[in-house]
Write a protein that holds these residues in place. Structure first.
Motif, PDB file in Angstrom:
ATOM      1  N   LYS A   1      22.501  38.220 -15.899  1.00  0.00           N
ATOM      2  CA  LYS A   1      22.158  38.177 -14.480  1.00  0.00           C
ATOM      3  C   LYS A   1      22.735  36.897 -13.862  1.00  0.00           C
ATOM      4  O   LYS A   1      22.982  35.912 -14.572  1.00  0.00           O
ATOM      5  CB  LYS A   1      20.665  38.341 -14.250  1.00  0.00           C
ATOM      6  CG  LYS A   1      19.786  37.341 -14.899  1.00  0.00           C
ATOM      7  CD  LYS A   1      18.331  37.727 -14.632  1.00  0.00           C
ATOM      8  CE  LYS A   1      17.408  36.717 -15.236  1.00  0.00           C
ATOM      9  NZ  LYS A   1      15.996  37.054 -15.087  1.00  0.00           N
TER      10      LYS A   1
ATOM     11  N   ASN B   1      22.072  33.210 -14.726  1.00  0.00           N
ATOM     12  CA  ASN B   1      22.367  32.682 -16.064  1.00  0.00           C
ATOM     13  C   ASN B   1      23.801  32.163 -16.168  1.00  0.00           C
ATOM     14  O   ASN B   1      24.382  32.116 -17.251  1.00  0.00           O
ATOM     15  CB  ASN B   1      22.098  33.749 -17.126  1.00  0.00           C
ATOM     16  CG  ASN B   1      20.618  33.893 -17.421  1.00  0.00           C
ATOM     17  OD1 ASN B   1      19.851  32.970 -17.199  1.00  0.00           O
ATOM     18  ND2 ASN B   1      20.215  35.049 -17.903  1.00  0.00           N
TER      19      ASN B   1
ATOM     20  N   ASP C   1      21.550  30.496 -21.263  1.00  0.00           N
ATOM     21  CA  ASP C   1      20.536  31.457 -21.703  1.00  0.00           C
ATOM     22  C   ASP C   1      21.091  32.367 -22.800  1.00  0.00           C
ATOM     23  O   ASP C   1      21.206  33.590 -22.645  1.00  0.00           O
ATOM     24  CB  ASP C   1      20.121  32.316 -20.495  1.00  0.00           C
ATOM     25  CG  ASP C   1      18.613  32.372 -20.363  1.00  0.00           C
ATOM     26  OD1 ASP C   1      17.947  31.996 -21.331  1.00  0.00           O
ATOM     27  OD2 ASP C   1      18.125  32.792 -19.308  1.00  0.00           O
TER      28      ASP C   1
ATOM     29  N   GLY D   1      13.177  31.357 -15.204  1.00  0.00           N
ATOM     30  CA  GLY D   1      13.319  32.428 -16.205  1.00  0.00           C
ATOM     31  C   GLY D   1      11.987  33.158 -16.404  1.00  0.00           C
ATOM     32  O   GLY D   1      10.924  32.580 -16.168  1.00  0.00           O
TER      33      GLY D   1
HETATM   34 MG    MG Z   1      17.570  32.819 -17.258  1.00  0.00          MG
END
Ligand code: MG
Ligand code: GN1
Length: 363
Positions: A219, A222, A236, A28
């Motif tokens: 995205k 995730n 997330d 991340g």
């Molecule tokens: Mg992420």
């Protein structure tokens, strides 16, 4: 950070089992994530996260949002008689002493959740998986449509295009890192599309476009999948908040339909996959058309262009500001990201008629 210190943090939480090791996990751009392995085979493993509170400034509100969302989804899954629920929604564990779902050590904020076993994230998807993901996002939004609490905006104006442009323009005016001259071409390209790209905010002001609870960081990486490629859940959840449905639709395609990575330096490799667009849209409309308005549906191609555009604006603003927001691996990283997102945007613009035609075939 030292193992000893990490283990002390983990032990603040009401976890089961003895902590064996805490190892870095995922990539991340905002929070730091670790996998916590426990010694006993019959005890779960966990995921520990350091919450970046420079970016998420109201951690208490953020965790209230997340706990509200995950418990609401859990109830829906239970009511639907779903099996294996601990793998289909994240489960957070409170701090042993305060009962809060985060721990603040006087300097940094932490949270911990159950590790989902036998699950993977992906950086690439096939048309088949995109179709499944489309259905899953439609369901995610549908499940949250009747959440009984009002969620806060964990990052105010997070996907507000007018705000993002203002932020870029302020960065240009300040020119902190002396980089404005070298990026003039991209600034002009961005400005020439600015009015069109702020359409969402205009429609909202005119009372034509609703805000719904969205994930706002959809995205591909995730999303958790099981070993057979079936969608398990979205992760997330920091940015779950009220927004236009364009956010989840557009941000998924920004990553999934890109033939390369979001920071690909070789622009020849960056292209937009219409086959992924089609399968994702088909799945999404199957589960979301019950609640979407005609105006929302008609603007899905706009949503597809909006997110590479917004990401261009955000990466470029960060480059101009001297890289204070996104983690970078090398000095030009944010500029490389800007260029790759701009190339993707240009590819999407060429596909507008094809996208519009395809959406009509879904009804
Ligand atoms: Mg992420
Ligand atoms: C950040 O945290 P991560 O890497 O999942 C960002 C998103 C961007 C994304 C670009 C809170 O997401 O908005 O789209 O990077 N999250 C935040 O890859 O700014």
């Amino acid at each position: 950070m030292e193992q000893k210190e990490l283990k002390e943090i983990v032990n603040r939480f009401d976890i089961k089992g003895t902590v064996n090791a805490v190892k870095p996990l995922g990539d991340g751009l905002i929070n730091d994530t670790y996998k916590v392995c426990t010694e006993e085979a019959d005890k779960p493993d966990y995921v520990l996260q350091h919450i970046n509170n420079a970016i998420f400034q109201n951690v208490a509100m953020l965790m209230d949002n997340i706990v509200a969302v995950t418990s609401h989804i859990r109830k829906k899954l239970e009511a639907a008689g779903a099996d294996d629920i601990d793998r289909k929604v994240l489960t957070f564990v409170p701090d042993k002493t305060t009962g809060k779902y985060y721990y603040f050590n006087g300097r940094t904020y932490w949270r911990i959740m159950l590790f989902i076993p036998d699950a993977v994230t992906k950086t690439e998807v096939t048309p088949e998986t995109s179709y499944e993901v489309g259905i899953a996002f439609g369901n995610f939004e549908a499940m949250l449509a009747d959440i009984p609490v009002k969620l806060g905006e964990t990052i105010p104006d997070f996907h507000n295009m007018e705000f993002r442009l203002k932020h870029l323009r302020d960065a240009v005016a300040e020119n902190k890192a002396g980089r404005v001259d070298e990026v003039k071409y991209f600034l002009d390209e961005i400005e020439s599309r600015a009015d069109e790209m702020c359409k969402g905010e205009r429609l909202f002001r005119e009372g034509k476009l609703p805000k719904r609870i969205c994930h706002c960081d959809t995205k591909v990486d995730n999303m958790m999948f099981d070993k057979d490629g079936n969608v398990l859940c979205v992760i997330d959840l920091d940015t779950v908040m009220p927004n236009f449905i364009f956010s989840d639709f557009g941000d998924f395609l920004r990553s999934a339909a890109n033939t390369s990575k979001e920071d690909e330096p070789d622009l020849a490799k960056v292209n937009f996959r219409l086959d992924i667009f089609k399968s994702f849209t088909k799945g999404y409309l199957e589960s979301a058309k019950v609640f979407l308005t005609p105006l929302e549906i008609e603007n899905l191609p706009y949503a597809t262009a909006l997110f590479p555009y917004m990401q261009c604006v955000r990466f470029l603003a960060d480059y101009i500001n001297g890289d204070t927001y996104y983690k970078i691996a090398y000095p030009e990283h944010n500029l490389v990201r800007t260029k790759a997102q701009f190339k993707l945007l240009q590819c999407i613009e060429k596909q507008f008629p094809a996208m519009t035609d395809f959406i009509k075939t879904c009804f």
